[in-house]
Design an enzyme around this catalytic site. Sequence first.
Site, PDB file in Angstrom:
ATOM      1  N   ASP A   8       0.892  -1.154   0.000  1.00 33.75           N
ATOM      2  CA  ASP A   8       0.000   0.000   0.000  1.00 33.75           C
ATOM      3  C   ASP A   8       0.942   1.218   0.000  1.00 33.75           C
ATOM      4  OD1 ASP A   8      -2.306   1.634   0.467  1.00 33.75           O
ATOM      5  OD2 ASP A   8      -1.669   1.768   2.553  1.00 33.75           O
ATOM      6  N   ASP A  10      -0.074   5.049   0.834  1.00 34.57           N
ATOM      7  CA  ASP A  10      -0.327   6.020   1.915  1.00 34.57           C
ATOM      8  C   ASP A  10      -0.271   5.329   3.277  1.00 34.57           C
ATOM      9  OD1 ASP A  10      -1.019   8.404   0.323  1.00 34.57           O
ATOM     10  OD2 ASP A  10      -2.730   7.226  -0.343  1.00 34.57           O
TER      11      ASP A  10
HETATM   12  C1  BG6 Z   1      -5.835   5.773   0.215  1.00 32.47           C
HETATM   13  C2  BG6 Z   1      -5.920   6.603   1.465  1.00 32.47           C
HETATM   14  O1  BG6 Z   1      -4.534   5.341   0.003  1.00 32.47           O
HETATM   15  O2  BG6 Z   1      -6.267   6.534  -0.916  1.00 32.47           O
HETATM   16  C3  BG6 Z   1      -7.334   7.155   1.628  1.00 32.47           C
HETATM   17  O3  BG6 Z   1      -5.589   5.806   2.593  1.00 32.47           O
HETATM   18  C4  BG6 Z   1      -7.724   7.937   0.373  1.00 32.47           C
HETATM   19  O4  BG6 Z   1      -7.392   7.979   2.773  1.00 32.47           O
HETATM   20  C5  BG6 Z   1      -7.595   7.028  -0.840  1.00 32.47           C
HETATM   21  O5  BG6 Z   1      -9.059   8.402   0.483  1.00 32.47           O
HETATM   22  C6  BG6 Z   1      -7.940   7.749  -2.144  1.00 32.47           C
HETATM   23  O6  BG6 Z   1      -6.969   8.732  -2.364  1.00 32.47           O
HETATM   24  P1  BG6 Z   1      -7.010   9.845  -3.493  1.00 32.47           P
HETATM   25  O7  BG6 Z   1      -5.597  10.348  -3.504  1.00 32.47           O
HETATM   26  O8  BG6 Z   1      -7.381   9.162  -4.777  1.00 32.47           O
HETATM   27  O9  BG6 Z   1      -8.000  10.863  -3.080  1.00 32.47           O
HETATM   28 MG    MG Z   2      -2.764   3.087   3.611  1.00 32.93          MG
END
Ligand code: BG6
Ligand code: MG
Length: 214
Positions: A8, A10
């Site tokens: 993953d 984030d």
């Molecule tokens: C995930 C995060 O990796 O990505 C979430 O943990 C986030 O919090 C999701 O909502 C979608 O991210 P993005 O960048 O497409 O808005």
């Molecule tokens: Mg994550």
Amino acid sequence: MIRAVIFDLDGVICSTDQYHYQAWRRIADELEIPFDERVNDQLRGVSRMESLEIILKQSKSGKLFTSAQKEALAKCKNEYYRELLNQMSPADLSNEVKETLLELRARNYRIAIGSSSKNAGLILEKIGLDGFFDAVTDGTCIIRSKPDPEVFLKAAEALGVNPEECIVVEDAEAGTQAARAAGMRCAAVGAAAELGEGNWQMEKFSELLGIVEE
Ligand code: BG6
Ligand code: MG
């Protein structure tokens, strides 16, 4: 036998939590919806639109939003968020994460990103990992977000390995559930590890080097 590791992004490779929090906070404040760390915790691993739904559910006014309004709110959050991401640099990649990735690569493991984010490409570029992974499967390649296994199954397919040959590294409960649904073992870090999720709970990222050899 483990042949691949799917990360993953984030909360695993780097920390973007505070930027998601600040951007959603701005939206929630504008709508006068209560928003705190407890609500933010529920957004980990969940797609942008699903995150918005969770936030709107906290509204005390019961105000309803049309699909077009929701799209506009999600777009606005993303603009705030990308503005904040601009401050990221290779300094946001810890030495421990970097050295662990390099060691996995030296041991010939296939490595991929499996993220719900549509900003994964930008983040990888910012932290200096653009082009580093054998595959990047992110929010732009999937229809169903975690806890659905789609993102991890697509990553395994891109790497040319079977699910049982993969270990997923995750910080979100939705992500550990997605790994399980994909038939992959999972090493949990951060919040997911604290909840006892996954097959292993890591305190340090480098523990992964022992786990893949088990
Ligand atoms: C995930 C995060 O990796 O990505 C979430 O943990 C986030 O919090 C999701 O909502 C979608 O991210 P993005 O960048 O497409 O808005
Ligand atoms: Mg994550």
